[in-house]
Design a protein around this motif. Sequence first.
Motif, PDB file in Angstrom:
ATOM      1  N   ASP A 125       0.694  -1.102   0.231  1.00 20.63           N
ATOM      2  CA  ASP A 125      -0.074  -0.041  -0.114  1.00 20.63           C
ATOM      3  C   ASP A 125       0.939   1.073   0.069  1.00 20.63           C
ATOM      4  O   ASP A 125       0.345   2.551   0.260  1.00 20.63           O
ATOM      5  N   ASP A 126       2.161   1.043   0.051  1.00 16.93           N
ATOM      6  CA  ASP A 126       3.059   2.355  -0.213  1.00 16.93           C
ATOM      7  C   ASP A 126       3.047   2.732  -1.354  1.00 16.93           C
ATOM      8  O   ASP A 126       3.758   2.633  -2.413  1.00 16.93           O
ATOM      9  N   ALA A 127       2.015   3.856  -1.599  1.00 18.43           N
ATOM     10  CA  ALA A 127       2.023   4.643  -2.963  1.00 18.43           C
ATOM     11  C   ALA A 127       3.383   5.368  -3.496  1.00 18.43           C
ATOM     12  O   ALA A 127       3.501   5.031  -4.789  1.00 18.43           O
ATOM     13  N   ILE A 147       2.829   0.869 -17.187  1.00 21.28           N
ATOM     14  CA  ILE A 147       1.185   0.837 -17.243  1.00 21.28           C
ATOM     15  C   ILE A 147       0.370   0.012 -16.174  1.00 21.28           C
ATOM     16  O   ILE A 147      -0.505   0.311 -15.372  1.00 21.28           O
ATOM     17  N   THR A 148       1.152  -1.211 -15.989  1.00 19.94           N
ATOM     18  CA  THR A 148       0.822  -2.054 -14.590  1.00 19.94           C
ATOM     19  C   THR A 148       0.706  -1.429 -13.518  1.00 19.94           C
ATOM     20  O   THR A 148      -0.121  -1.275 -12.702  1.00 19.94           O
ATOM     21  N   VAL A 149       1.949  -0.637 -13.210  1.00 25.77           N
ATOM     22  CA  VAL A 149       2.267   0.034 -12.115  1.00 25.77           C
ATOM     23  C   VAL A 149       1.415   1.386 -11.866  1.00 25.77           C
ATOM     24  O   VAL A 149       0.733   1.534 -10.761  1.00 25.77           O
ATOM     25  N   TYR A 150       1.048   1.813 -13.198  1.00 27.68           N
ATOM     26  CA  TYR A 150      -0.040   3.234 -12.969  1.00 27.68           C
ATOM     27  C   TYR A 150      -1.368   2.824 -12.600  1.00 27.68           C
ATOM     28  O   TYR A 150      -1.956   3.292 -11.774  1.00 27.68           O
ATOM     29  N   LYS A 151      -1.768   1.458 -13.266  1.00 28.63           N
ATOM     30  CA  LYS A 151      -3.134   0.961 -12.691  1.00 28.63           C
ATOM     31  C   LYS A 151      -3.164   0.644 -11.307  1.00 28.63           C
ATOM     32  O   LYS A 151      -4.169   0.863 -10.718  1.00 28.63           O
ATOM     33  N   LYS A 152      -1.860  -0.031 -10.617  1.00 29.27           N
ATOM     34  CA  LYS A 152      -2.189  -0.151  -9.342  1.00 29.27           C
ATOM     35  C   LYS A 152      -1.936   1.127  -8.461  1.00 29.27           C
ATOM     36  O   LYS A 152      -2.933   1.229  -7.482  1.00 29.27           O
ATOM     37  N   LEU A 153      -1.332   1.945  -8.827  1.00 29.91           N
ATOM     38  CA  LEU A 153      -1.241   3.398  -8.276  1.00 29.91           C
ATOM     39  C   LEU A 153      -2.480   4.001  -8.177  1.00 29.91           C
ATOM     40  O   LEU A 153      -2.705   4.665  -7.358  1.00 29.91           O
ATOM     41  N   LYS A 154      -3.122   3.777  -9.257  1.00 30.59           N
ATOM     42  CA  LYS A 154      -4.476   4.350  -9.394  1.00 30.59           C
ATOM     43  C   LYS A 154      -5.443   4.345  -8.250  1.00 30.59           C
ATOM     44  O   LYS A 154      -6.267   5.103  -7.810  1.00 30.59           O
ATOM     45  N   LYS A 206       7.867   5.444  -7.527  1.00 33.50           N
ATOM     46  CA  LYS A 206       9.293   5.451  -8.003  1.00 33.50           C
ATOM     47  C   LYS A 206       9.527   4.084  -8.525  1.00 33.50           C
ATOM     48  O   LYS A 206      10.342   4.143  -9.617  1.00 33.50           O
ATOM     49  N   LEU A 207       8.803   2.897  -8.357  1.00 32.45           N
ATOM     50  CA  LEU A 207       9.062   1.858  -9.116  1.00 32.45           C
ATOM     51  C   LEU A 207       8.456   2.111 -10.686  1.00 32.45           C
ATOM     52  O   LEU A 207       9.244   1.884 -11.459  1.00 32.45           O
TER      53      LEU A 207
END
Length: 101
Positions: free
Chosen positions: A55-57, A77-84, A62-63
């Motif tokens: 849960d560390d946004a 894109i995968t990281v973006y979706k999780k971060l969203k 940074k990833l």
Amino acid sequence: GLGQYDKAVSAEENALRLKPDDADAWYNLSAAYGSLGQYDKAVSAFQEAVRLEPDDANAWFKLGLALKLDGRDSEVITVYKKLKTLDPALADKLFKLAVLP
């Protein structure tokens, strides 16, 4: 903060030998690798940080940046979706910095 990133890498690696599940140490190690331009190692360390603290946004953000710098655009894109789901404003910032360019 002194720009001695090789020493920072060594210090964080020593910390992780003592406590391998320390997400902060993984995050700090990632940042040091990134500062040295070792983006593949930064990505691996950030992946460990988010595995330990999902849960560390900030770590996800940074990833995403490290993935972009490592030329792994499709994974951003995968990281973006999780971060969203964690922090929409930070996800939008990642999108502008790492997806649009």
